[in-house]
Design an enzyme around this catalytic site. Structure first.
Site, PDB file in Angstrom:
ATOM      1  N   CYS A 129       0.819  -1.223   0.000  1.00 51.53           N
ATOM      2  CA  CYS A 129       0.000   0.000   0.000  1.00 51.53           C
ATOM      3  C   CYS A 129       0.846   1.262   0.000  1.00 51.53           C
ATOM      4  CB  CYS A 129      -0.947  -0.001   1.183  1.00 51.53           C
ATOM      5  SG  CYS A 129      -1.977  -1.471   1.268  1.00 51.53           S
ATOM      6  N   HIS A 264      -3.094   7.159   1.829  1.00 53.76           N
ATOM      7  CA  HIS A 264      -3.583   5.838   1.419  1.00 53.76           C
ATOM      8  C   HIS A 264      -4.955   5.611   2.032  1.00 53.76           C
ATOM      9  CE1 HIS A 264      -4.134   1.647   0.919  1.00 53.76           C
ATOM     10  NE2 HIS A 264      -3.789   1.319   2.148  1.00 53.76           N
ATOM     11  N   ASN A 295     -10.291  -0.111  -0.103  1.00 56.35           N
ATOM     12  CA  ASN A 295      -8.827  -0.044  -0.034  1.00 56.35           C
ATOM     13  C   ASN A 295      -8.254  -0.745  -1.266  1.00 56.35           C
ATOM     14  OD1 ASN A 295      -6.110  -0.601   0.471  1.00 56.35           O
ATOM     15  ND2 ASN A 295      -6.409  -0.954   2.653  1.00 56.35           N
TER      16      ASN A 295
HETATM   17  O1  UT7 Z   1      -3.926  -1.088   3.638  1.00 57.05           O
HETATM   18  C1  UT7 Z   1      -3.010  -1.567   4.575  1.00 57.05           C
HETATM   19  C2  UT7 Z   1      -3.189  -0.903   5.878  1.00 57.05           C
HETATM   20  N1  UT7 Z   1      -4.373  -1.372   6.509  1.00 57.05           N
HETATM   21  C3  UT7 Z   1      -4.950  -0.712   7.479  1.00 57.05           C
HETATM   22  O2  UT7 Z   1      -4.505   0.348   7.839  1.00 57.05           O
HETATM   23  C4  UT7 Z   1      -6.146  -1.331   8.162  1.00 57.05           C
HETATM   24  C5  UT7 Z   1      -6.191  -0.925   9.605  1.00 57.05           C
HETATM   25  N2  UT7 Z   1      -7.244  -1.574  10.337  1.00 57.05           N
HETATM   26  C6  UT7 Z   1      -8.562  -1.291  10.198  1.00 57.05           C
HETATM   27  O3  UT7 Z   1      -8.954  -0.566   9.307  1.00 57.05           O
HETATM   28  C7  UT7 Z   1      -9.515  -1.836  11.207  1.00 57.05           C
HETATM   29  O4  UT7 Z   1      -8.785  -2.535  12.201  1.00 57.05           O
HETATM   30  C8  UT7 Z   1     -10.591  -2.791  10.639  1.00 57.05           C
HETATM   31  C9  UT7 Z   1     -11.604  -1.977   9.796  1.00 57.05           C
HETATM   32  C10 UT7 Z   1      -9.944  -3.848   9.784  1.00 57.05           C
HETATM   33  C11 UT7 Z   1     -11.373  -3.467  11.748  1.00 57.05           C
HETATM   34  O5  UT7 Z   1     -11.968  -2.499  12.589  1.00 57.05           O
HETATM   35  P1  UT7 Z   1     -11.723  -2.545  14.178  1.00 57.05           P
HETATM   36  O6  UT7 Z   1     -12.469  -1.426  14.737  1.00 57.05           O
HETATM   37  O7  UT7 Z   1     -10.256  -2.579  14.416  1.00 57.05           O
HETATM   38  O8  UT7 Z   1     -12.428  -3.887  14.574  1.00 57.05           O
HETATM   39  P2  UT7 Z   1     -11.878  -5.100  15.442  1.00 57.05           P
HETATM   40  O9  UT7 Z   1     -11.121  -6.020  14.546  1.00 57.05           O
HETATM   41  O10 UT7 Z   1     -11.190  -4.568  16.675  1.00 57.05           O
HETATM   42  O11 UT7 Z   1     -13.207  -5.767  15.895  1.00 57.05           O
HETATM   43  C12 UT7 Z   1     -14.153  -5.113  16.755  1.00 57.05           C
HETATM   44  C13 UT7 Z   1     -15.344  -6.015  16.905  1.00 57.05           C
HETATM   45  C14 UT7 Z   1     -14.986  -7.418  17.399  1.00 57.05           C
HETATM   46  O12 UT7 Z   1     -16.047  -7.870  18.204  1.00 57.05           O
HETATM   47  P3  UT7 Z   1     -15.931  -7.829  19.810  1.00 57.05           P
HETATM   48  O13 UT7 Z   1     -14.693  -8.622  20.133  1.00 57.05           O
HETATM   49  O14 UT7 Z   1     -15.810  -6.371  20.147  1.00 57.05           O
HETATM   50  O15 UT7 Z   1     -17.199  -8.462  20.257  1.00 57.05           O
HETATM   51  C15 UT7 Z   1     -14.953  -8.233  16.123  1.00 57.05           C
HETATM   52  O16 UT7 Z   1     -15.248  -9.589  16.347  1.00 57.05           O
HETATM   53  O17 UT7 Z   1     -16.004  -6.197  15.649  1.00 57.05           O
HETATM   54  C16 UT7 Z   1     -16.041  -7.589  15.308  1.00 57.05           C
HETATM   55  N3  UT7 Z   1     -15.788  -7.727  13.893  1.00 57.05           N
HETATM   56  C17 UT7 Z   1     -16.744  -7.657  12.955  1.00 57.05           C
HETATM   57  N4  UT7 Z   1     -18.068  -7.450  13.072  1.00 57.05           N
HETATM   58  C18 UT7 Z   1     -18.769  -7.400  11.931  1.00 57.05           C
HETATM   59  C19 UT7 Z   1     -14.594  -7.917  13.251  1.00 57.05           C
HETATM   60  N5  UT7 Z   1     -14.756  -7.980  11.931  1.00 57.05           N
HETATM   61  C20 UT7 Z   1     -16.098  -7.819  11.723  1.00 57.05           C
HETATM   62  C21 UT7 Z   1     -16.873  -7.764  10.566  1.00 57.05           C
HETATM   63  N6  UT7 Z   1     -18.204  -7.556  10.721  1.00 57.05           N
HETATM   64  N7  UT7 Z   1     -16.369  -7.890   9.330  1.00 57.05           N
END
Ligand code: UT7
Length: 339
Positions: A129, A264, A295
């Site tokens: 990226c 990005h 993305n």
């Molecule tokens: O391009 C390269 C660089 N990439 C990036 O910079 C990406 C950086 N990361 C992100 O953009 C975010 O971490 C994500 C969008 C990928 C995820 O968002 P988040 O706020 O970090 O979510 P999380 O993984 O911490 O999950 C929060 C909650 C969890 O549930 P609990 O444990 O709070 O009950 C997950 O199980 O959301 C749940 N969860 C989902 N729920 C619905 C995780 N993935 C999903 C999903 N749909 N797809």
């Protein structure tokens, strides 16, 4: 054995111009637009969660005829047309991509051929990226060193080939597309110093689940991308303002001088948090192409740049801060003058 003759003095390449500048921008978005509802037929998620956590509403998925090569060519041709540069004037084609799985190891020679720049030097650059900003830094150096006059810099990705549509952590994030710029010589620099680096000790945070040699033992399913989203998120909201600020300082300007901020497009919350931490003034346009394109890895910065310029805001001639970051971990930032 006779002693080797004393080496003759080598002649270096003639020095180039004081700087380079972006002469044209082009983009290609695949025809098929995919909403969150379709993604959620394969993962346990919903539209509201995806919009709230990532900002993404839609992304484009490439069809059978839309490859890294064809998308790069479409974007490159548009950039050349806008620049008013003939393909025969192109000395170098640099293609940033992490998803080229074609038969040739590099896609750039075929892209150069199809652009009509068949004798140009052409190679791929792999920095995920951060790839577009890396390639832009290399291209600027090549022009200033006198090694090339006109360079096509493309970011092109067919992420659907390397993402698992059933992986809840990544399936909703990535999309396909290509963006390109044409860089040419300039007496007044239009590309500031690149601020770049890597944190290779953290390479496992965004990586395929298996290597290709491992896939030879167990071919099905083929290797796909995995990401520790929360860790990368925390890294990004600190790194983007840090290197963005360093790029501004290296270019001798401040946030108040910026017409646009084009990071990005990984997550809308990363874009907005970084804009706030950089202290961007109200007049700076902030790229939020993530909402419609998702993305697109190496393609996201030029796609977002194209989107901002296409909105008709009065940005031409203004300064934009570009920031790339992602797998590697690799990052790169520079200030550019907009065409
Ligand atoms: O391009 C390269 C660089 N990439 C990036 O910079 C990406 C950086 N990361 C992100 O953009 C975010 O971490 C994500 C969008 C990928 C995820 O968002 P988040 O706020 O970090 O979510 P999380 O993984 O911490 O999950 C929060 C909650 C969890 O549930 P609990 O444990 O709070 O009950 C997950 O199980 O959301 C749940 N969860 C989902 N729920 C619905 C995780 N993935 C999903 C999903 N749909 N797809």
């Amino acid at each position: 054995m006779a002693a080797a003759p004393a080496p003759a003095a080598l002649r270096a390449a003639p020095a180039g111009p004081a700087g380079s500048r972006i002469l044209g921008v082009g983009a290609y978005r695949p025809a098929r637009i995919v909403g969150n509802e379709e993604i959620c037929t394969r993962i346990d998620s919903d539209d509201a969660w995806i919009r709230q956590r990532s900002g993404i509403a839609t992304r484009h998925f490439a069809g059978p005829g839309e490859t890294v090569v064809t998308m790069a060519v479409e974007a490159g041709l548009k950039a050349l047309a806008q620049a008013g540069v003939a393909p025969a004037q192109v000395d170098l084609v640099l293609l940033a991509s992490m998803s080229h799985l074609g038969r040739a190891s590099a896609a750039a020679p075929e892209v150069a051929h199809l652009l009509g720049a068949g004798r140009a030097a052409a190679t791929d650059l792999s920095a995920a990226c951060a790839g577009f900003c890396y390639a832009l830094g290399v291209a600027d150096s090549m022009i200033r060193a006198g090694a090339a006059r006109h360079v096509v810099v493309v970011g092109a990705e067919r992420m659907t080939d390397i993402v698992d549509p059933y992986d809840r952590d990544t399936a909703f994030i990535f999309g396909d597309g290509a963006g390109a710029v044409v860089l040419g010589p300039a007496a007044v620099p239009g590309v500031g110093p690149v601020v770049w680096g890597t944190e290779g000790d953290r390479h496992g945070l965004i990586a395929r689940d298996r290597s290709w040699p491992e896939a030879r033992e167990r071919p099905d399913p083929w290797p796909t991308l995995r990401m520790d989203g929360p860790q990368v998120f925390r890294w990004a909201i600190a790194k983007v303002p840090e290197i963005g600020g360093a790029a501004l300082a290296a270019a001798g300007v401040t946030a108040a001088d910026l017409a646009a901020f084009v990071p990005h497009q990984a997550n809308l919350r990363i874009v907005d948090t970084s804009a706030r931490r950089l202290g961007l003034p109200g007049h700076t346009a902030v790229a939020r192409d993530i909402v419609r394109s998702g993305n697109t890895s190496a393609a996201s910065v030029p796609l977002a740049l194209d989107d901002l310029l296409a909105r008709g805001e009065l940005l031409s001639g203004g300064l934009a801060l570009l920031v790339g970051f992602g797998a590697g971990l690799a990052y790169a930032a520079q200030v550019v003058a907009l065409p």
